[in-house]
Scaffold this motif. Structure first.
Motif, PDB file in Angstrom:
ATOM      1  N   GLY A  76       0.811  -1.208   0.000  1.00 27.17           N
ATOM      2  CA  GLY A  76       0.000   0.000   0.000  1.00 27.17           C
ATOM      3  C   GLY A  76       0.843   1.256   0.000  1.00 27.17           C
ATOM      4  N   LEU A  77       1.931   1.266   0.793  1.00 22.34           N
ATOM      5  CA  LEU A  77       2.801   2.436   0.860  1.00 22.34           C
ATOM      6  C   LEU A  77       3.499   2.686  -0.481  1.00 22.34           C
ATOM      7  CD1 LEU A  77       4.198   4.694   2.434  1.00 22.34           C
ATOM      8  CD2 LEU A  77       5.899   3.006   3.199  1.00 22.34           C
ATOM      9  N   ILE A  78       4.116   1.632  -1.035  1.00 23.21           N
ATOM     10  CA  ILE A  78       4.827   1.804  -2.317  1.00 23.21           C
ATOM     11  C   ILE A  78       3.829   2.136  -3.431  1.00 23.21           C
ATOM     12  CG2 ILE A  78       6.227   0.629  -4.050  1.00 23.21           C
ATOM     13  CD1 ILE A  78       7.494  -0.968  -1.803  1.00 23.21           C
ATOM     14  N   GLY A  79       2.689   1.463  -3.446  1.00 21.84           N
ATOM     15  CA  GLY A  79       1.685   1.745  -4.468  1.00 21.84           C
ATOM     16  C   GLY A  79       1.152   3.163  -4.373  1.00 21.84           C
ATOM     17  N   PRO A 108       0.354  -2.601 -16.436  1.00 21.13           N
ATOM     18  CA  PRO A 108       0.705  -3.588 -15.397  1.00 21.13           C
ATOM     19  C   PRO A 108      -0.453  -4.460 -14.937  1.00 21.13           C
ATOM     20  CG  PRO A 108       1.786  -1.506 -14.928  1.00 21.13           C
ATOM     21  CD  PRO A 108       0.852  -1.260 -16.091  1.00 21.13           C
ATOM     22  N   LEU A 109      -1.693  -4.011 -15.144  1.00 21.37           N
ATOM     23  CA  LEU A 109      -2.845  -4.851 -14.788  1.00 21.37           C
ATOM     24  C   LEU A 109      -2.946  -6.074 -15.696  1.00 21.37           C
ATOM     25  CD1 LEU A 109      -5.570  -2.097 -14.216  1.00 21.37           C
ATOM     26  CD2 LEU A 109      -4.320  -3.369 -12.470  1.00 21.37           C
ATOM     27  N   LEU A 143       4.179  -3.569  -8.029  1.00 18.30           N
ATOM     28  CA  LEU A 143       4.198  -3.326  -9.475  1.00 18.30           C
ATOM     29  C   LEU A 143       2.866  -3.680 -10.123  1.00 18.30           C
ATOM     30  CD1 LEU A 143       5.921  -2.613 -12.006  1.00 18.30           C
ATOM     31  CD2 LEU A 143       6.523  -5.038 -12.133  1.00 18.30           C
ATOM     32  N   THR A 144       2.224  -4.740  -9.664  1.00 25.86           N
ATOM     33  CA  THR A 144       0.996  -5.211 -10.307  1.00 25.86           C
ATOM     34  C   THR A 144      -0.268  -4.566  -9.755  1.00 25.86           C
ATOM     35  OG1 THR A 144       0.896  -7.094  -8.773  1.00 25.86           O
ATOM     36  CG2 THR A 144       1.993  -7.451 -10.889  1.00 25.86           C
ATOM     37  N   SER A 198      -5.907  -2.083  -3.698  1.00 22.84           N
ATOM     38  CA  SER A 198      -4.683  -2.874  -3.872  1.00 22.84           C
ATOM     39  C   SER A 198      -4.501  -3.841  -2.708  1.00 22.84           C
ATOM     40  CB  SER A 198      -3.471  -1.953  -4.006  1.00 22.84           C
ATOM     41  OG  SER A 198      -3.189  -1.298  -2.791  1.00 22.84           O
ATOM     42  N   GLY A 199      -4.895  -3.421  -1.501  1.00 20.68           N
ATOM     43  CA  GLY A 199      -4.816  -4.319  -0.352  1.00 20.68           C
ATOM     44  C   GLY A 199      -5.698  -5.539  -0.508  1.00 20.68           C
ATOM     45  N   MET A 200      -6.888  -5.367  -1.101  1.00 16.59           N
ATOM     46  CA  MET A 200      -7.764  -6.514  -1.350  1.00 16.59           C
ATOM     47  C   MET A 200      -7.107  -7.500  -2.307  1.00 16.59           C
ATOM     48  SD  MET A 200     -11.369  -4.483  -1.837  1.00 16.59           S
ATOM     49  CE  MET A 200     -11.725  -3.046  -0.802  1.00 16.59           C
TER      50      MET A 200
END
Length: 520
Positions: A76-79, A108-109, A143-144, A198-200
């Motif tokens: 989460g932080l990097i994203g 990237p998705l 990245l993803t 993104s966490g999910m």
């Protein structure tokens, strides 16, 4: 049932007698009941086994929980940093290649995390370094998944606070000062919602963490359930995963609510952008180019290095894998889009509060990890001896309902209610209005929603791996199995097929980004 079909005038076509909407209300209740039944079964099993000590996490479960939390926080932080930076640069700054680099942020998705993990593990063995552990998992999952933050933050930067940014420009404040003082505070809710999404995805991930040797809740559920036969232990981990995703869903909804309050009309049209020069221009190009380049460049590099090891399955085997994957994906896409249409039109024609709450909760399946959903479906299907394929389609429909429903909900907002009222005044029921008016106007959103569900099903690993019938592998399952067995050459062709389909879904998202960019 007539009470459920009663609605206020002025928010859609409300003139028809309530009894004509009773079948619609009954169908919505049935769909919502099927969507929520797996989680009720999971909760019921937990209540029955409440006195069992095996529902507790244990030392292994605690490690899996802590690793999952660490991944969610670090990714989460990097994203947030990467998605916010690229969202700001491509929305509010001007530099060569900005338009194409903006569109490239959704690429990237296209690459599933388990495919990139297999690529990295093999490349690491070739080049003399070990790709293993939570650090590599953080980098790969960041990245993803950072594109979720990018999509929401760039929308905020493109449409909110442009008047304040113009005031900053007139006072001589540069891009960094304007970003820090105005744009970032306004975009924080959208950024937080993207981090929650993104966490999910991190909680749901199975293949990448398995290949990188990171114990997580998703991996632990499958291991206890199918590896050790410990159903109670698997349910205990599943409940913990549900608590975690519930917190993420709550955070995402709260952030979106704050984001809606902070949006100031449509004053982003025609906004001027900051021209970057010198080293800032090159840094912006590098930062926006690197993530899509790595996400697509790694698989292509792997392909070039491994082409001499290409060991494709026999043509009939590969054809069977492809047909199974595409058949499941097509059936799931048709089922999911039809269900999403039903729920979307119910919001327009039925205004009972109970139905509104039920449809909201029915659309939350996307947040639930695939292994949790698979376990819940087996608690239902096992005693009833339901077909694994039926459970698999049920799981796909439950998990990906929100993917198509959100686009249809947004599209319905652009159809004037007067069209529905005119049709009902001529004696048309809701089904006739849907067939003659809505479907022709919703052709684009329906096709995009079906495409996104289709590709998501092809890429889906946890749910498919857990529920597939015996000797019924798909492309994603076969790539995961080959990568686990270090059979690199055999994994190449299925991985490339998945990547190509993922690119098709990414391309489907580009028109919305292009429309946002035209406002700038």
């Amino acid at each position: 049932m007539g009470g459920l079909a009663t609605a206020e005038r002025g928010t859609g076509a409300r003139a028809a007698p309530p009894l004509r909407r009773a079948p619609l209300a009954a169908a919505v209740l049935l769909v919502c009941g099927l969507a929520l039944l797996p989680f009720l079964a999971l909760a019921g099993f937990a209540v029955r086994e409440a006195g069992s000590s095996r529902l507790w996490l244990g030392s292994e479960g605690l490690e899996q929980l802590l690793n999952t939390l660490a991944l969610v926080l670090a990714v989460g932080l990097i994203g947030a940093l990467l998605g916010t930076a690229n969202g700001w640069l491509t929305a509010c700054c001007q530099f060569p290649g900005r338009r194409w680099l903006r569109l490239a942020q959704v690429l990237p998705l296209a690459a599933p995390a388990f495919v990139l993990a297999a690529v990295l593990v093999d490349l690491g063995s070739r080049w003399g370094f070990r790709v293993h552990g939570i650090g590599w998992a953080v980098l790969l999952l960041s990245l993803t998944t950072y594109s979720y933050v990018f999509l929401l933050s760039t929308e905020s930067f493109s449409g909110s606070g442009q008047r304040q940014l113009e005031a900053c420009r007139s006072l001589g404040v540069g891009p960094w000062g304007s970003f820090r003082r105005v744009a970032l505070p306004l975009a924080l809710p959208s950024i937080g919602a993207g981090v929650a999404l993104s966490g999910m995805e991190v909680v749901n991930e199975l293949g990448a963490v398995e290949l990188l040797g990171v114990p997580t809740l998703s991996r632990g559920i499958l291991q206890r359930w199918q590896g050790e036969g410990d159903l109670q232990g698997a349910v205990g981990l599943a409940l913990m995963a549900l608590v975690l995703v519930s917190l993420l869903v709550g955070a995402e909804r709260w952030m979106r609510h704050r984001s809606r309050r902070w949006t100031i009309g449509q004053d982003g049209a025609g906004a001027q952008q900051w021209e970057l020069g010198g080293w800032r221009r090159h840094l912006a190009q590098l930062l926006t180019l690197l993530p899509p380049l790595v996400s697509l460049g790694l698989p292509l590099t792997w392909l070039m290095l491994s082409r001499d090891q290409l060991q494709s399955d026999p043509l009939e085997d590969l054809l069977a894998l492809t047909l199974r994957s595409l058949g499941l994906a097509l059936a799931a896409a048709l089922l999911t889009v039809a269900t999403a249409l039903l729920l979307a039109i119910s919001r327009r024609w039925l205004s009972h509060p109970l139905l509104g709450r039920l449809t909201f909760f029915a659309g939350m399946g996307y947040a639930v990890p695939g292994t949790v959903l698979a376990l819940a479906l087996m608690l239902i299907g096992g005693p009833l001896q339901l077909s694994p394929l039926l459970l698999l389609l049920w799981g796909y429909g439950d998990r990906f309902l929100a993917v198509s429903k959100q686009g249809l909900d947004a599209a319905f907002e652009h159809i004037p209610p007067s069209l529905d009222e005119s049709a009902t005044s001529l004696g048309c029921g809701w089904l006739a209005v849907l067939r003659r008016i809505h479907l022709p106007l919703l052709r684009g959103p329906v096709l995009v929603g079906a495409l996104l569900v289709f590709v998501d099903v092809v890429k889906e690993l946890p749910l498919t791996f857990s529920l597939r019938p015996f000797d019924f592998d798909t492309l994603s399952v076969r790539v995961y199995q080959y990568a686990s067995d270090e059979r690199v050459g055999a994994a190449l062709v299925p991985a490339l097929l998945i990547l190509a389909l993922g690119l098709a879904a990414s391309v489907a998202l580009m028109p919305s980004l292009e429309r946002q960019g035209k406002g700038n």
